[in-house]
Design an enzyme around this catalytic site. Structure first.
Site, PDB file in Angstrom:
ATOM      1  N   ASP A  76       3.624  11.594   4.352  1.00 13.84           N
ATOM      2  CA  ASP A  76       4.981  11.771   3.830  1.00 13.84           C
ATOM      3  C   ASP A  76       5.023  13.191   3.285  1.00 13.84           C
ATOM      4  O   ASP A  76       4.357  13.502   2.305  1.00 13.84           O
ATOM      5  CB  ASP A  76       5.207  10.727   2.721  1.00 13.84           C
ATOM      6  CG  ASP A  76       6.543  10.892   1.992  1.00 13.84           C
ATOM      7  OD1 ASP A  76       7.204  11.934   2.178  1.00 13.84           O
ATOM      8  OD2 ASP A  76       6.898   9.975   1.230  1.00 13.84           O
ATOM      9  N   TYR A  93      -0.278   8.849  -9.982  1.00 16.09           N
ATOM     10  CA  TYR A  93       0.568   8.241  -8.965  1.00 16.09           C
ATOM     11  C   TYR A  93       1.268   9.269  -8.082  1.00 16.09           C
ATOM     12  O   TYR A  93       1.934  10.163  -8.572  1.00 16.09           O
ATOM     13  CB  TYR A  93       1.634   7.343  -9.594  1.00 16.09           C
ATOM     14  CG  TYR A  93       2.473   6.668  -8.550  1.00 16.09           C
ATOM     15  CD1 TYR A  93       1.924   5.660  -7.759  1.00 16.09           C
ATOM     16  CD2 TYR A  93       3.780   7.060  -8.308  1.00 16.09           C
ATOM     17  CE1 TYR A  93       2.667   5.052  -6.777  1.00 16.09           C
ATOM     18  CE2 TYR A  93       4.532   6.452  -7.331  1.00 16.09           C
ATOM     19  CZ  TYR A  93       3.970   5.450  -6.560  1.00 16.09           C
ATOM     20  OH  TYR A  93       4.706   4.850  -5.589  1.00 16.09           O
ATOM     21  N   LYS A 148       2.738   5.207  -2.728  1.00 16.54           N
ATOM     22  CA  LYS A 148       1.851   4.262  -2.051  1.00 16.54           C
ATOM     23  C   LYS A 148       1.372   4.877  -0.751  1.00 16.54           C
ATOM     24  O   LYS A 148       2.049   5.707  -0.159  1.00 16.54           O
ATOM     25  CB  LYS A 148       2.619   2.972  -1.740  1.00 16.54           C
ATOM     26  CG  LYS A 148       2.704   2.052  -2.930  1.00 16.54           C
ATOM     27  CD  LYS A 148       1.585   1.042  -2.917  1.00 16.54           C
ATOM     28  CE  LYS A 148       1.647   0.200  -4.182  1.00 16.54           C
ATOM     29  NZ  LYS A 148       0.363  -0.413  -4.484  1.00 16.54           N
TER      30      LYS A 148
HETATM   31  P1  13P Z   1       7.008   6.309  -0.457  1.00 17.02           P
HETATM   32  O1  13P Z   1       5.591   5.871  -0.757  1.00 17.02           O
HETATM   33  O2  13P Z   1       7.490   5.792   0.845  1.00 17.02           O
HETATM   34  O3  13P Z   1       7.136   7.798  -0.594  1.00 17.02           O
HETATM   35  O4  13P Z   1       7.950   5.630  -1.547  1.00 17.02           O
HETATM   36  C1  13P Z   1       7.712   5.903  -2.887  1.00 17.02           C
HETATM   37  C2  13P Z   1       8.684   5.287  -3.818  1.00 17.02           C
HETATM   38  O5  13P Z   1       8.570   5.518  -5.002  1.00 17.02           O
HETATM   39  C3  13P Z   1       9.779   4.421  -3.332  1.00 17.02           C
HETATM   40  O6  13P Z   1      10.585   3.970  -4.385  1.00 17.02           O
HETATM   41 MG    MG Z   2       8.277   9.246  -0.046  1.00 15.74          MG
HETATM   42 MG    MG Z   3       6.737   6.188   2.701  1.00 15.71          MG
END
Ligand code: 13P
Ligand code: MG
Ligand code: MG
Ligand code: 13P
Length: 371
Positions: free
Chosen positions: A13, A234, A237
């Site tokens: 990402d 953090y 994810k």
């Molecule tokens: P991503 O991991 O897809 O970037 O999403 C992070 C997030 O905080 C979504 O609310």
């Molecule tokens: Mg994202």
């Molecule tokens: Mg993502």
């Protein structure tokens, strides 16, 4: 000896449009342009895709897994795409690039990796699964069903070449250890581990020794990079990807897709802090908007012809999965009504890697002992 082919998915990402919804088309163009430069040289073929805000590089080559040049290519492509993301002020530009310089292998640097090296069969169907707003353990249930559950995969029962079952490589991602387990012999022990999907994740599947397929060539691989372990803070994810080969001694294409007729609960969704259903969708519907989700999975199918990626076919673009989508929407409504309460919100142990400890930290001095 026949030359082996390697299929690599490397994903990151590098900026969301808007928020965490989608990859901007200009980032896709940048990635295509970079990979096109080395097509016919380093790479045999490539396909650039996205799932939500994750940019996915699907590549074929003859250099094996963990190849420095292929990983460098992916890293530099993400760097170039990040420059474009910064120009467009996309959200979280460069989010998954956690290091300033490439150091030989992209693992541990932020992006996710799934790679398979094998001798191409006469017919070689392969599926690239791309997920957004979840974590690698989201693959445990569907991969188990494909390769271990006779109620999903009738081939385990009626196909002599699949009847012996498969070998599962499971990683303990906290202890950085792995174990190999044979299914069906050790099915109950295997499920004891992989049911705890935030810790034990299926990394690879192998055919059993003595069968029609080489037992040292993985037939499925899942990206298991843990961003929070790398970053210590953090950073989103680690939305996972997987590669699964199909047919001729392996689950048939439809057996590979069938587990997604059930939109099981996975962790991720809003701020990477919630449980919710994973919805199988067509590529055009991999847009995470409702409460930044619900989590999505896209399946791109290819036949491989001497390394050429013949495809993709957008496999969940099928009314056969409408009920799964419908159930996912109902489950999303049901889970959302819990608001900030568990089990919609993740348990405390998993919130440790979010911004929540800072909130709890502020309350620390307010607590007085209860006599
Ligand atoms: P991503 O991991 O897809 O970037 O999403 C992070 C997030 O905080 C979504 O609310
Ligand atoms: Mg994202
Ligand atoms: Mg993502
Ligand atoms: P076909 O007869 O269409 O090749 O299908 C065989 C099969 O195994 C379907 O799962």
């Amino acid at each position: 000896m026949e030359e082996k082919i390697t299929v690599s998915i490397i994903k990151a990402d590098v900026g969301g449009w808007p928020g965490h919804a989608l990859v901007h088309p200009e980032l896709m163009s940048v990635a295509r342009k970079e990979l096109e430069k080395v097509k016919g040289k380093l790479l045999i073929d490539y396909h650039v895709a996205n799932c939500g805000d994750d940019l996915e590089l699907i590549m074929t080559h003859r250099r094996g897994t963990d190849d420095e040049e292929v990983h460098r290519l992916a890293w530099e492509t993400f760097e170039t795409a990040t420059k474009k993301a910064e120009e467009l002020k996309l959200y979280g530009a460069g989010q998954d690039l956690l290091s300033d310089a490439f150091s030989g292998n992209i693992k541990g640097m932020g992006p996710g990796v799934a790679e398979l090296e094998f001798i191409e069969r006469r017919g070689e169907p392969i599926v690239a699964f791309l997920m957004d707003k979840t974590e690698p353990g989201a693959f445990n249930l569907p991969i188990f069903k494909m390769f271990g559950d006779p109620f999903n995969t009738i081939g385990l029962v009626i196909d002599p070449s699949a009847h012996a079952g498969f070998r599962f490589e499971v990683w303990d991602i906290y202890e950085h250890k792995r174990v190999f387990m044979d299914c069906p012999e050790e099915m109950y022990s295997l499920l004891a581990l992989i049911g705890a999907k935030s810790r034990y994740v299926i990394k690879r599947i192998f055919p059993k020794p003595g069968g029609s397929l080489p037992d040292n060539e993985a037939v499925a691989a899942i990206s298991t990079e843990k961003l929070y372990e790398i970053a210590g803070d953090y950073v989103g994810k680690d939305d996972p990807v997987a590669l699964v080969r199909a047919q001729s001694g392996l689950p048939a294409l439809g057996e590979v897709l069938e587990p997604f007729s059930f939109p099981h609960l996975v962790s991720g969704w809003m701020r990477g802090s919630h449980n919710g259903p994973i919805m199988p969708v067509a590529q055009r519907n991999a847009v995470c908007t409702r409460f930044d989700g619900p989590p999505r999975v896209v399946a791109l199918g290819f036949q491989i012809a001497n390394g050429r990626l013949v495809g993709p076919v957008d496999l969940f673009d099928d009314p056969g999965f409408d009920n799964a989508r419908s159930l996912a929407k109902d489950a999303a409504d049901y889970m959302r009504r819990h608001g900030p309460f568990e089990p919609h919100r993740l348990p405390l142990s998993e919130m440790e890697y979010t911004t929540m400890p800072k909130v709890l930290g502020k309350l620390k001095n307010r607590f007085k002992s209860v006599k």
